[in-house]
Scaffold this motif. Sequence first.
Motif, mmCIF file in Angstrom:
data_model
loop_
_atom_site.group_PDB
_atom_site.id
_atom_site.type_symbol
_atom_site.label_atom_id
_atom_site.label_comp_id
_atom_site.label_asym_id
_atom_site.label_seq_id
_atom_site.Cartn_x
_atom_site.Cartn_y
_atom_site.Cartn_z
ATOM 1 N N ASP A 169 -6.805 -79.458 -78.268
ATOM 2 C CA ASP A 169 -6.486 -80.419 -78.736
ATOM 3 C C ASP A 169 -6.889 -80.020 -80.946
ATOM 4 O OD1 ASP A 169 -4.388 -80.537 -77.601
ATOM 5 O OD2 ASP A 169 -5.018 -83.283 -76.723
ATOM 6 N N ALA A 170 -8.599 -80.057 -80.303
ATOM 7 C CA ALA A 170 -9.502 -80.278 -80.877
ATOM 8 C C ALA A 170 -8.727 -78.647 -82.389
ATOM 9 C CB ALA A 170 -10.693 -79.853 -81.009
ATOM 10 N N PHE A 171 -8.281 -78.542 -82.262
ATOM 11 C CA PHE A 171 -7.541 -77.242 -83.053
ATOM 12 C C PHE A 171 -6.625 -77.909 -83.781
ATOM 13 C CE2 PHE A 171 -10.293 -74.402 -80.370
ATOM 14 C CZ PHE A 171 -10.928 -73.661 -81.078
ATOM 15 N N HIS A 172 -5.773 -79.097 -84.135
ATOM 16 C CA HIS A 172 -5.435 -79.528 -84.473
ATOM 17 C C HIS A 172 -5.707 -80.106 -86.177
ATOM 18 C CE1 HIS A 172 -1.695 -79.770 -82.220
ATOM 19 N NE2 HIS A 172 -2.221 -79.858 -80.753
ATOM 20 N N ASP A 173 -7.378 -80.229 -85.534
ATOM 21 C CA ASP A 173 -7.994 -81.331 -87.305
ATOM 22 C C ASP A 173 -7.993 -79.429 -88.084
ATOM 23 O OD1 ASP A 173 -10.198 -80.608 -89.066
ATOM 24 O OD2 ASP A 173 -10.864 -82.883 -87.589
ATOM 25 N N ASP A 210 -18.825 -83.936 -84.793
ATOM 26 C CA ASP A 210 -18.475 -85.379 -84.948
ATOM 27 C C ASP A 210 -17.952 -85.338 -86.240
ATOM 28 O OD1 ASP A 210 -18.134 -87.964 -84.240
ATOM 29 O OD2 ASP A 210 -20.434 -88.438 -84.878
ATOM 30 N N TRP A 211 -16.781 -85.532 -86.512
ATOM 31 C CA TRP A 211 -16.150 -85.642 -87.495
ATOM 32 C C TRP A 211 -15.322 -86.990 -87.764
ATOM 33 C CZ3 TRP A 211 -13.670 -79.880 -87.593
ATOM 34 C CH2 TRP A 211 -14.243 -79.111 -88.002
ATOM 35 N N GLU A 212 -15.423 -87.245 -88.951
ATOM 36 C CA GLU A 212 -14.694 -88.745 -89.886
ATOM 37 C C GLU A 212 -12.871 -88.035 -89.837
ATOM 38 O OE1 GLU A 212 -14.941 -91.540 -89.793
ATOM 39 O OE2 GLU A 212 -17.101 -91.367 -88.961
ATOM 40 N N PRO A 213 -12.294 -88.995 -89.380
ATOM 41 C CA PRO A 213 -10.469 -88.263 -89.570
ATOM 42 C C PRO A 213 -10.653 -88.090 -90.828
ATOM 43 C CG PRO A 213 -11.062 -90.755 -88.180
ATOM 44 C CD PRO A 213 -12.240 -90.002 -89.592
ATOM 45 N N PRO A 214 -9.567 -86.802 -90.642
ATOM 46 C CA PRO A 214 -9.277 -85.883 -92.468
ATOM 47 C C PRO A 214 -8.987 -86.901 -92.996
ATOM 48 C CG PRO A 214 -8.086 -85.250 -91.237
ATOM 49 C CD PRO A 214 -9.065 -85.628 -90.158
ATOM 50 N N ALA A 215 -9.399 -86.591 -94.283
ATOM 51 C CA ALA A 215 -8.955 -87.371 -95.910
ATOM 52 C C ALA A 215 -7.895 -87.144 -95.702
ATOM 53 C CB ALA A 215 -9.325 -87.553 -96.561
ATOM 54 N N PRO A 216 -6.124 -88.044 -95.655
ATOM 55 C CA PRO A 216 -5.102 -86.858 -96.597
ATOM 56 C C PRO A 216 -5.077 -86.726 -97.760
ATOM 57 C CG PRO A 216 -4.816 -90.121 -96.788
ATOM 58 C CD PRO A 216 -6.132 -89.207 -95.923
ATOM 59 N N LEU A 217 -3.577 -85.482 -97.941
ATOM 60 C CA LEU A 217 -3.620 -84.944 -99.229
ATOM 61 C C LEU A 217 -2.985 -85.677 -99.777
ATOM 62 C CD1 LEU A 217 -4.353 -81.397 -97.971
ATOM 63 C CD2 LEU A 217 -6.070 -83.101 -99.111
ATOM 64 N N SER A 218 -2.888 -85.775 -101.564
ATOM 65 C CA SER A 218 -1.881 -86.338 -102.042
ATOM 66 C C SER A 218 -0.678 -84.863 -102.473
ATOM 67 C CB SER A 218 -2.498 -86.753 -103.606
ATOM 68 O OG SER A 218 -3.099 -85.945 -104.182
ATOM 69 N N LEU A 219 0.065 -85.410 -102.871
ATOM 70 C CA LEU A 219 1.160 -84.513 -103.616
ATOM 71 C C LEU A 219 0.755 -83.555 -103.798
ATOM 72 C CD1 LEU A 219 3.728 -83.022 -102.587
ATOM 73 C CD2 LEU A 219 4.537 -84.815 -104.662
ATOM 74 N N ARG A 220 -0.184 -83.601 -105.246
ATOM 75 C CA ARG A 220 -1.056 -82.332 -105.642
ATOM 76 C C ARG A 220 -1.517 -81.745 -104.903
ATOM 77 N NH1 ARG A 220 -1.076 -80.592 -111.062
ATOM 78 N NH2 ARG A 220 -2.995 -80.089 -111.915
ATOM 79 N N GLU A 221 -2.691 -82.150 -104.253
ATOM 80 C CA GLU A 221 -4.322 -81.478 -103.283
ATOM 81 C C GLU A 221 -3.036 -80.839 -102.532
ATOM 82 O OE1 GLU A 221 -7.247 -84.326 -103.449
ATOM 83 O OE2 GLU A 221 -5.725 -84.515 -101.730
ATOM 84 N N TRP A 222 -2.189 -81.392 -102.057
ATOM 85 C CA TRP A 222 -1.008 -80.050 -100.975
ATOM 86 C C TRP A 222 -1.019 -79.283 -102.251
ATOM 87 C CZ3 TRP A 222 3.818 -78.413 -101.022
ATOM 88 C CH2 TRP A 222 3.980 -78.391 -99.550
ATOM 89 N N GLU A 223 0.118 -78.994 -102.879
ATOM 90 C CA GLU A 223 0.759 -78.196 -103.820
ATOM 91 C C GLU A 223 -0.234 -77.417 -104.512
ATOM 92 O OE1 GLU A 223 2.519 -80.574 -106.949
ATOM 93 O OE2 GLU A 223 4.374 -80.468 -106.384
ATOM 94 N N LEU A 224 -1.799 -77.758 -104.934
ATOM 95 C CA LEU A 224 -2.719 -76.851 -105.126
ATOM 96 C C LEU A 224 -2.934 -76.034 -103.715
ATOM 97 C CD1 LEU A 224 -4.665 -78.909 -107.500
ATOM 98 C CD2 LEU A 224 -3.397 -77.031 -108.204
ATOM 99 N N ARG A 225 -3.294 -76.919 -102.922
ATOM 100 C CA ARG A 225 -3.092 -75.705 -101.714
ATOM 101 C C ARG A 225 -2.034 -74.341 -101.200
ATOM 102 N NH1 ARG A 225 -6.982 -78.704 -97.503
ATOM 103 N NH2 ARG A 225 -8.348 -79.689 -98.684
ATOM 104 N N GLN A 226 -1.478 -75.196 -101.441
ATOM 105 C CA GLN A 226 -0.037 -73.735 -101.035
ATOM 106 C C GLN A 226 -0.385 -72.603 -102.369
ATOM 107 O OE1 GLN A 226 0.103 -75.491 -98.191
ATOM 108 N NE2 GLN A 226 2.425 -74.178 -98.602
#
Length: 281
Positions: A169-173, A210-226
Amino acid sequence: MARESLLPASGRRVFVALGDSFTEGVGDRDERLPNGVRGWADRVAEKLAKAQPGWRYANLAIRSKRLRHVVAEQLEPALRMRPTLVTLYAGGNDILDLKTDMVTLMADYEQLVAQLAGTGATVVLFTGFDVKVSALLEPLKKRNTFYNNRVRAIAEKYNAVLVDYWCLDAFHDRRMWDSDRLHMSKAGHKYLAGQVLDQLGVPHKIRPKDWEPPAPLSLREWELRQRRWVHDWVLPLFGRKLRGVTLGDALTPRWPGPVKVPRKGGLKKLLREKAGAGQEI
């Protein structure tokens, strides 16, 4: 409770790693090492040497290799080394080729495992992970499931050690993955090394991030990453397919060895010593 060690208490100690980019170490960058990567197999070799001095290590894996390449190019060299421990991950690139007949692929995979198990070595096999690269690859899930079910059955049949990567399950991050979304990041390789060592009953101090939960991406951040992903990875991949070339064509095995792994200082120390003596790997 610590698992009982599956490794020989004495005698020859030779670890040979076979496969493709997964085992070569792609995603875990280190320009000081052969092919510019480190990877989980190097980390396992170093922990083996620390736990039991005298281990020798070869890594014949090269990125982009199909199962037929592993059989043709890596099997005989591995058998000549008379390994006592073999790891094998192969077939992932074949799954991505839609023309691949999965029944034939897994029959060939079983034949390879049978030859490795016939040496008397401890054989470690891996299922594949359901990488969430793109919705376009979701149709491959059925092929992945077939592959994993056959690997599990083959591992049981040949008394192989199974690292059930699919269930980790760790690889879902997403931080466990490199920017291409197909290969593990340094954190991913390190974590997987710990999983392999656990299955072998080898002591180690590798711990998950020991990470904090990943921060959610905004729509613009998601588009840029894509867009960056498509530009940096998808388009070059299709370009290579059109030209009939792969990233592994010009590469040789990182550790064609087997090399003796220093108990302290690991493989980087080995490289420094050989460079100082004017020797090649």
